[in-house]
Design a protein around this motif. Structure first.
Motif, PDB file in Angstrom:
ATOM      1  N   PHE A  40       0.862  -1.181   0.000  1.00 53.65           N
ATOM      2  CA  PHE A  40       0.000   0.000   0.000  1.00 53.65           C
ATOM      3  C   PHE A  40       0.897   1.228   0.000  1.00 53.65           C
ATOM      4  CE2 PHE A  40      -2.539  -3.323   2.001  1.00 53.65           C
ATOM      5  CZ  PHE A  40      -3.725  -3.211   1.287  1.00 53.65           C
ATOM      6  N   LEU A  41       0.669   2.126  -0.968  1.00 54.90           N
ATOM      7  CA  LEU A  41       1.496   3.312  -1.115  1.00 54.90           C
ATOM      8  C   LEU A  41       0.718   4.588  -0.829  1.00 54.90           C
ATOM      9  CD1 LEU A  41       3.305   2.585  -4.494  1.00 54.90           C
ATOM     10  CD2 LEU A  41       4.210   2.292  -2.177  1.00 54.90           C
ATOM     11  N   CYS A  42       1.395   5.506  -0.177  1.00 54.04           N
ATOM     12  CA  CYS A  42       0.878   6.855   0.043  1.00 54.04           C
ATOM     13  C   CYS A  42       2.088   7.769   0.122  1.00 54.04           C
ATOM     14  CB  CYS A  42       0.075   6.892   1.332  1.00 54.04           C
ATOM     15  SG  CYS A  42      -0.987   8.326   1.451  1.00 54.04           S
ATOM     16  N   THR A  43       1.900   9.013  -0.122  1.00 49.31           N
ATOM     17  CA  THR A  43       3.037   9.929  -0.117  1.00 49.31           C
ATOM     18  C   THR A  43       3.772   9.906   1.218  1.00 49.31           C
ATOM     19  OG1 THR A  43       1.923  11.316  -1.738  1.00 49.31           O
ATOM     20  CG2 THR A  43       3.766  12.310  -0.567  1.00 49.31           C
ATOM     21  N   GLY A  44       3.062  10.149   2.315  1.00 45.00           N
ATOM     22  CA  GLY A  44       3.707  10.272   3.623  1.00 45.00           C
ATOM     23  C   GLY A  44       3.862   8.994   4.404  1.00 45.00           C
ATOM     24  N   ASN A  45       3.127   7.933   4.046  1.00 48.17           N
ATOM     25  CA  ASN A  45       3.165   6.658   4.757  1.00 48.17           C
ATOM     26  C   ASN A  45       3.076   6.854   6.269  1.00 48.17           C
ATOM     27  OD1 ASN A  45       5.480   4.000   5.406  1.00 48.17           O
ATOM     28  ND2 ASN A  45       3.352   3.729   4.861  1.00 48.17           N
ATOM     29  N   SER A  46       2.070   7.645   6.688  1.00 50.61           N
ATOM     30  CA  SER A  46       1.884   7.859   8.123  1.00 50.61           C
ATOM     31  C   SER A  46       0.485   7.490   8.603  1.00 50.61           C
ATOM     32  CB  SER A  46       2.164   9.320   8.487  1.00 50.61           C
ATOM     33  OG  SER A  46       1.168  10.165   7.961  1.00 50.61           O
ATOM     34  N   ALA A  47      -0.485   7.330   7.688  1.00 47.70           N
ATOM     35  CA  ALA A  47      -1.850   7.049   8.133  1.00 47.70           C
ATOM     36  C   ALA A  47      -2.564   6.056   7.217  1.00 47.70           C
ATOM     37  CB  ALA A  47      -2.648   8.356   8.249  1.00 47.70           C
ATOM     38  N   ARG A  48      -2.990   6.488   6.021  1.00 40.49           N
ATOM     39  CA  ARG A  48      -3.820   5.635   5.158  1.00 40.49           C
ATOM     40  C   ARG A  48      -3.161   4.310   4.799  1.00 40.49           C
ATOM     41  NH1 ARG A  48      -5.000  10.457   1.080  1.00 40.49           N
ATOM     42  NH2 ARG A  48      -2.938  10.946   1.888  1.00 40.49           N
ATOM     43  N   SER A  49      -1.944   4.368   4.312  1.00 38.70           N
ATOM     44  CA  SER A  49      -1.266   3.135   3.906  1.00 38.70           C
ATOM     45  C   SER A  49      -0.946   2.259   5.118  1.00 38.70           C
ATOM     46  CB  SER A  49       0.002   3.455   3.111  1.00 38.70           C
ATOM     47  OG  SER A  49       0.817   4.381   3.814  1.00 38.70           O
ATOM     48  N   ILE A  50      -0.650   2.890   6.229  1.00 41.83           N
ATOM     49  CA  ILE A  50      -0.386   2.165   7.475  1.00 41.83           C
ATOM     50  C   ILE A  50      -1.646   1.430   7.929  1.00 41.83           C
ATOM     51  CG2 ILE A  50       0.068   2.489   9.946  1.00 41.83           C
ATOM     52  CD1 ILE A  50       2.660   2.825   8.409  1.00 41.83           C
ATOM     53  N   ILE A  51      -2.783   2.120   7.889  1.00 38.52           N
ATOM     54  CA  ILE A  51      -4.061   1.508   8.282  1.00 38.52           C
ATOM     55  C   ILE A  51      -4.376   0.325   7.367  1.00 38.52           C
ATOM     56  CG2 ILE A  51      -6.566   1.911   8.361  1.00 38.52           C
ATOM     57  CD1 ILE A  51      -5.865   4.763   9.451  1.00 38.52           C
ATOM     58  N   ALA A  52      -4.202   0.507   6.058  1.00 39.24           N
ATOM     59  CA  ALA A  52      -4.473  -0.585   5.111  1.00 39.24           C
ATOM     60  C   ALA A  52      -3.561  -1.782   5.391  1.00 39.24           C
ATOM     61  CB  ALA A  52      -4.293  -0.086   3.681  1.00 39.24           C
ATOM     62  N   GLU A  53      -2.293  -1.528   5.647  1.00 35.49           N
ATOM     63  CA  GLU A  53      -1.351  -2.603   5.956  1.00 35.49           C
ATOM     64  C   GLU A  53      -1.825  -3.395   7.175  1.00 35.49           C
ATOM     65  OE1 GLU A  53       3.282  -3.280   7.453  1.00 35.49           O
ATOM     66  OE2 GLU A  53       2.629  -1.252   6.945  1.00 35.49           O
ATOM     67  N   SER A  54      -2.216  -2.711   8.227  1.00 35.59           N
ATOM     68  CA  SER A  54      -2.651  -3.366   9.455  1.00 35.59           C
ATOM     69  C   SER A  54      -3.921  -4.182   9.245  1.00 35.59           C
ATOM     70  CB  SER A  54      -2.857  -2.327  10.558  1.00 35.59           C
ATOM     71  OG  SER A  54      -3.279  -2.946  11.743  1.00 35.59           O
ATOM     72  N   ALA A 109       4.370   1.848   2.303  1.00 39.90           N
ATOM     73  CA  ALA A 109       5.521   2.716   2.086  1.00 39.90           C
ATOM     74  C   ALA A 109       5.042   4.033   1.504  1.00 39.90           C
ATOM     75  CB  ALA A 109       6.524   2.054   1.140  1.00 39.90           C
ATOM     76  N   GLY A 110       5.963   4.996   1.429  1.00 35.27           N
ATOM     77  CA  GLY A 110       5.624   6.298   0.875  1.00 35.27           C
ATOM     78  C   GLY A 110       6.712   6.845  -0.015  1.00 35.27           C
ATOM     79  N   SER A 111       6.304   7.729  -0.917  1.00 35.59           N
ATOM     80  CA  SER A 111       7.277   8.377  -1.805  1.00 35.59           C
ATOM     81  C   SER A 111       8.086   9.423  -1.035  1.00 35.59           C
ATOM     82  CB  SER A 111       6.571   9.018  -2.991  1.00 35.59           C
ATOM     83  OG  SER A 111       5.633   9.979  -2.549  1.00 35.59           O
ATOM     84  N   GLN A 112       7.460  10.048  -0.045  1.00 39.70           N
ATOM     85  CA  GLN A 112       8.118  11.042   0.805  1.00 39.70           C
ATOM     86  C   GLN A 112       7.691  10.769   2.249  1.00 39.70           C
ATOM     87  OE1 GLN A 112       7.199  14.984  -0.732  1.00 39.70           O
ATOM     88  NE2 GLN A 112       7.109  14.135  -2.788  1.00 39.70           N
ATOM     89  N   PRO A 113       8.169   9.669   2.824  1.00 34.82           N
ATOM     90  CA  PRO A 113       7.683   9.248   4.136  1.00 34.82           C
ATOM     91  C   PRO A 113       7.889  10.302   5.213  1.00 34.82           C
ATOM     92  CG  PRO A 113       9.665   8.045   3.528  1.00 34.82           C
ATOM     93  CD  PRO A 113       9.261   8.850   2.327  1.00 34.82           C
ATOM     94  N   GLN A 114       6.904  10.390   6.091  1.00 38.16           N
ATOM     95  CA  GLN A 114       6.952  11.341   7.201  1.00 38.16           C
ATOM     96  C   GLN A 114       8.012  10.963   8.226  1.00 38.16           C
ATOM     97  OE1 GLN A 114       4.954  14.204   7.704  1.00 38.16           O
ATOM     98  NE2 GLN A 114       4.586  13.834   5.540  1.00 38.16           N
ATOM     99  N   GLY A 115       8.378   9.707   8.268  1.00 36.96           N
ATOM    100  CA  GLY A 115       9.377   9.260   9.235  1.00 36.96           C
ATOM    101  C   GLY A 115       8.763   8.724  10.514  1.00 36.96           C
ATOM    102  N   GLU A 116       7.475   8.959  10.711  1.00 30.22           N
ATOM    103  CA  GLU A 116       6.788   8.393  11.870  1.00 30.22           C
ATOM    104  C   GLU A 116       5.332   8.154  11.519  1.00 30.22           C
ATOM    105  OE1 GLU A 116       7.266  11.284  14.984  1.00 30.22           O
ATOM    106  OE2 GLU A 116       5.574  12.460  14.285  1.00 30.22           O
ATOM    107  N   VAL A 117       4.754   7.160  12.178  1.00 31.64           N
ATOM    108  CA  VAL A 117       3.347   6.860  11.988  1.00 31.64           C
ATOM    109  C   VAL A 117       2.538   7.863  12.799  1.00 31.64           C
ATOM    110  CG1 VAL A 117       1.553   5.119  12.303  1.00 31.64           C
ATOM    111  CG2 VAL A 117       3.859   4.427  11.600  1.00 31.64           C
ATOM    112  N   HIS A 118       1.469   8.371  12.217  1.00 26.20           N
ATOM    113  CA  HIS A 118       0.621   9.335  12.920  1.00 26.20           C
ATOM    114  C   HIS A 118       0.093   8.683  14.199  1.00 26.20           C
ATOM    115  CE1 HIS A 118      -2.455  12.274  13.758  1.00 26.20           C
ATOM    116  NE2 HIS A 118      -1.986  13.026  12.777  1.00 26.20           N
TER     117      HIS A 118
END
Length: 178
Positions: free
Chosen positions: A13-27, A42-51
């Motif tokens: 699952f891909l999202c720009t920041g990989n902090s919320a939507r893609s993380i939720i889908a993965e879980s 993962a993300g193209s420009q990951p935030q570095g932390e999960v929201h």
């Protein structure tokens, strides 16, 4: 006698920041995939932390949060990365970006949902945006996992995956991304 069980399918699952939507889908796929899928995000420009609200909502609804982290999609484009069977973009900006070439030619589709991390309003209203993202993924993922993966050809499977992405809560990919 050889093992007749189907192989485990890898899903990214891909999202720009990989902090919320893609993380939720993965879980959600991790828990609701019946052991038939291995979920990643993962993300193209990951935030570095999960929201933190994404983690809290997942925990409150009894979804796994262990090992979830914000990471670059580059981790999944290298030679030593797991070969993906499916890649889903869950944010409109990522859908418009030029993705890496994924080993194995995975089937991809856009499953856009609104970004809960930018929700405004009261604390409860902002938390409800994360719960809504979870609800949308909890509706889409069982439809995905119920697909007859071994009997659908690639074109039919792609069509079905795109239809899932257009279900309730869908957003549209951005076309103005450079």
């Amino acid at each position: 006698m050889p093992d007749q069980s189907p192989r485990v399918l890898n899903v990214l699952f891909l999202c720009t920041g990989n902090s919320a939507r893609s993380i939720i889908a993965e879980s959600v796929l991790r828990q609701d995939g019946g052991g038939r899928f291995r979920a990643f995000s993962a993300g193209s420009q990951p935030q570095g932390e999960v929201h933190p609200t994404a983690l809290r909502v997942l925990e409150n609804f009894h979804y796994p949060t262990d090992g979830l982290r914000s990471k670059s999609w580059d981790e999944f484009a290298g030679a030593d990365a797991p070969v993906m069977d499916f890649v889903f973009t869950v944010c409109d900006q990522a859908a418009g970006e030029t993705c890496p070439l994924w080993p194995g030619q995975p089937i991809s589709a856009h499953w856009g949902v609104p970004d809960p991390a930018v929700a405004t309003g009261t604390g409860l209203e902002r938390e409800m945006a994360f719960i809504d993202t979870l609800r949308i993924m909890k509706n889409r993922i069982p439809v995905f996992t119920a697909l007859p993966m071994t009997t659908l050809n690639r074109a039919s499977l792609t069509t079905r995956l795109r239809e899932i992405g257009q279900s309730e809560g869908a957003t549209q990919p951005r076309t103005d991304v450079a």
